[in-house]
Design an enzyme around this catalytic site. Structure first.
Site, PDB file in Angstrom:
ATOM      1  N   ASP A 100       2.622   5.265  -5.546  1.00 23.24           N
ATOM      2  CA  ASP A 100       2.633   3.667  -5.620  1.00 23.24           C
ATOM      3  C   ASP A 100       3.067   3.226  -4.155  1.00 23.24           C
ATOM      4  OD1 ASP A 100       5.177   4.654  -6.445  1.00 23.24           O
ATOM      5  OD2 ASP A 100       5.869   2.535  -6.756  1.00 23.24           O
ATOM      6  N   GLU A 166       7.909   4.093  -7.988  1.00 26.27           N
ATOM      7  CA  GLU A 166       8.942   4.508  -7.099  1.00 26.27           C
ATOM      8  C   GLU A 166       9.559   3.110  -6.579  1.00 26.27           C
ATOM      9  OE1 GLU A 166      11.683   5.493  -3.915  1.00 26.27           O
ATOM     10  OE2 GLU A 166       9.840   4.401  -3.809  1.00 26.27           O
TER      11      GLU A 166
END
Lengths: 477, 477
Positions: A100, A166
């Protein structure tokens, strides 16, 4: 020509193809903090899984459950666990990365569309996620693919753990690592994470330490409701007045923590450590440039690094409950909550830190002679992480670095925390190496994020060289 | 039976009708802070104008212009100027009041609908605006109407100024008073404002002093942008750390201002003033009840009143630019703006106050050894107001009070400011009297606002008695 040299040669030849692969993943706007992009995050995870499976890896998609994002209930993106090779005669390296990215809008100040990779004449590959963390995550895949194309067997087994949250607090990840420590991750010999940056712009590094952080709320309250300062000013003990006295007692402008006992918990700087600062790629001019202002406390660059890496620091973040808007308001807030945190280092124990802070504040509060009430709350305590750079995992990475870059890597620590590092170390009980690919000026969470072509291509070489060095290393040494 | 006694008797007989009139005006939800209620505010002004005109007054509706309320452009409600009687042989009393009210919602904790007047068994007349300021504004009208019904000529000419924006900053009012000082208000002998409260719950008072307020913003800035405390904590001078040191240097928990020279500007407490505190209707138990907590600094009730009325005080209101939301955030704010204000008293000069504060902060800032930059901005300076209670206007009001209530009124000052007081005094150059109708526990800006039936009815008597006393007073004495 040994197999590593052959691999290096193939990486050189494949450069343009690797950049095209990076372009392909940058184009998937996997912004975990944006509910509207959740489908793209999942798509990015699926892309990775499909590509590793095509190579012959076994993958397991773990769904961490649901999330409430600003009132919208969403499925959390999957954690992709993988295994590539299971030869019991080989060592097993477990990799972590995230697929991400941070949000990015042209309006924020991007010179080009953030989700279209652009190569600049100076070698910058500009795009959201280029360095954080799509470049590195892709690097491991391209390393394995290139080996296969060359018919060179990977000298280690790989396991991997790629998450899609994250940038949004890694929700659900720790539970999965804990649950899989003795299952999926069983047999791991070492762990390697590529999700941080060089200290400077030119010299590679290995990272072997992170600071912890203990976060505190200091609540002072008194009157039953907010008061008008015209009527009550001067006749009641004001919580905000007490709070600024207490906050002011914690630290001075030069960053010296005033809490008794804090520095007693800090490991002394030994001569051997002192020497490690000699060759570091760091200078104040670059720091002042980053800050756009010379507000640096320490005249000596070594002192700056020590205070970033290996000394505790205390920052005051703000106040909740007081007047915070623009304009003028003559309120006496009834209940205020000061926020501050201490960055912790070896050998500070969170409980001892909290105890020292509480004792200090209670003493300072009693000096005020106030009838208000004070309460100190520790809202979070993440431990520091420190690993000896003499561990064979680091020695192997240092050798690999020297082979690729021709220099010994800087041995660095970081001032912030990467919590997953500790999660892996504590649950797998194996050494963890932080092996950055990008440089200090990549602007990971900023506009015009980039990775330099040099870092990307040499980084892919480095990953391969590291796996070969690990294979040749006696980890018990 | 003289005409005042006849008036008193009629007021007693008209009680229920007066309460019905209050019910009628409370039912108009003239909330000036709510754009959706602006029509009701205007309707309330028009109600007042029509009723005074029906009595024979000459009115002038002045429209102060436009206002931008949360992005909506609105017409400001009219200021209603009036003249009732123009006999050159009589004195002229100018009245001020406001016909707008604070917001009120049942959800806020009202026991009954705020815009429906309810009379409780204990005599409370509960409704928004009952005491602030519809009761008093209506009181003047009912006083004049009752005189007319009785065929008793008012012994003075009245002028009046009723605004509809007092609860929202009195936008546009000062300009109108300044412009009309020598026009509409020409010929004014004294001014009377009924828009404050008794000191306690049982004893009437006259108010002859208000504190001023100087508001300051203290800006500290350093880095070019907000920083991450992990990376930069301990290596840069943090603006928030400097700010709390500076704010902490201003005042202690017991309310003692630490700025050198501030107390030198304060008029000493003379023996005559000291005696005025003897008979005041004030006790700590009620104060602690209001605060819902004993956070009172001073053990002696006189000291509490002195620190509310006649000593300067410094309150810290909040910080703009720092982290203020709930939760934890590890930011080092780049630019923070502390807000504080000093309540000023005779004989403090705003310029001297600002100079002392600036000097103090510059000295304290230089002690910090910080590379950040500090700036002190005075955003507002409203002067204190003090009037001798020996002025004939006050003596007349004291006699009227004694006639209605049978006691000498308390002579009070207030800790807050009522800026229009100074505007009238400075521009009309006439004595201004603050003559409250309601009691300390009326809850003017709170839920379940009320005026006691006693205060309302006796207050209407008091207004009439005051006008008769003014007529009989030699103002030049």
């Amino acid at each position: 020509m040994d197999s590593v040299d052959k691999y290096f040669e193939a990486v050189e030849q494949n450069q343009q193809q690797f950049i095209e692969a990076l372009r392909e993943v940058v184009a998937i706007p996997s912004v975990s903090g944006d509910a509207a992009r959740r489908g793209d995050v999942v798509r990015m995870g699926e892309w990775l899984q499909a590509r590793w499976e095509a190579l012959g890896a076994t993958c397991k998609r773990v769904d961490p459950g649901k999330q409430n994002l600003h009132g919208v209930e969403l499925d959390l993106p999957p954690v992709i666990l993988g295994q590539y090779g299971d030869d019991p005669s080989k060592k097993t390296v477990t990799l972590y990365g995230h697929y991400d990215v941070q949000p990015a809008l042209v309006e924020d100040g991007w010179e080009t569309d953030p989700f279209t990779l652009v190569e600049r004449a100076d070698g910058r590959l500009v795009g959201r996620g280029a360095t954080d963390d799509k470049g590195p995550v892709l690097g491991w895949l391209l390393c394995a693919e290139t080996h296969k194309q060359l018919g060179i067997e990977l000298p280690v087994n790989l396991k991997f753990c790629f998450e899609g949250m994250e940038e949004s607090g890694s929700e659900g990840l720790d539970e999965i690592i804990i649950a899989e420590a003795d299952k999926w991750f069983k047999g791991t010999d070492v762990v390697c994470i590529s999700d941080n940056y060089w200290l400077g712009k030119s010299k590679p590094c290995l990272t072997h330490g992170l600071r912890g952080v203990s976060y505190f709320h200091l609540v002072v309250e008194g009157p039953g409701a907010d008061l008008h300062s015209g009527v009550f000013g001067g006749t009641v003990h004001e919580p905000m007045v007490d709070l600024v006295q207490l906050l002011a007692s914690l630290v001075d402008s030069k960053g010296r923590i005033q809490v008794a006992g804090i520095y007693d918990q800090v490991a002394p700087v030994e001569a051997a450590e002192e020497r490690t600062y000699d060759a570091l790629d760091f200078n104040h001019a670059a720091l002042v440039g980053d800050l756009k202002s010379d507000v640096v406390i320490h005249a000596d660059e070594r002192d700056t690094l020590k205070h970033r890496w290996r000394f505790p620091t205390l920052s005051i973040h703000g106040v909740e409950g007081a007047f915070h808007a623009s304009g003028d308001k003559t309120v006496i807030p009834a209940r205020v909550r000061g926020k501050f945190s201490i960055r912790t280092v070896p050998n500070m124990e969170p409980a001892a830190v909290a105890a020292a802070v509480t004792k200090h504040l209670e003493k300072e509060f009693s000096k005020l002679g106030s009838k208000n009430r004070m309460e100190m709350v520790e809202t979070h305590a993440g431990r520091w992480w420190y690993s000896s750079p003499d561990h064979p995992n680091f020695v192997a990475a240092a050798r690999a670095t020297e082979r690729v870059y021709g220099v010994k890597p800087d041995l660095t620590r970081e001032g912030g925390s990467i919590p997953v590092t500790l999660t892996f170390e504590e649950n797998l009980k194996r050494n963890v190496l932080l092996l950055p690919m990008g440089a200090a000026d990549d602007g990971a969470h900023s506009t015009n994020e980039k990775i330099d072509r040099r870092n990307y291509i040499q980084g892919i070489k480095l990953f391969g060289a590291y796996l070969h060095e690990i294979a040749a290393t006696d980890l018990a040494a």
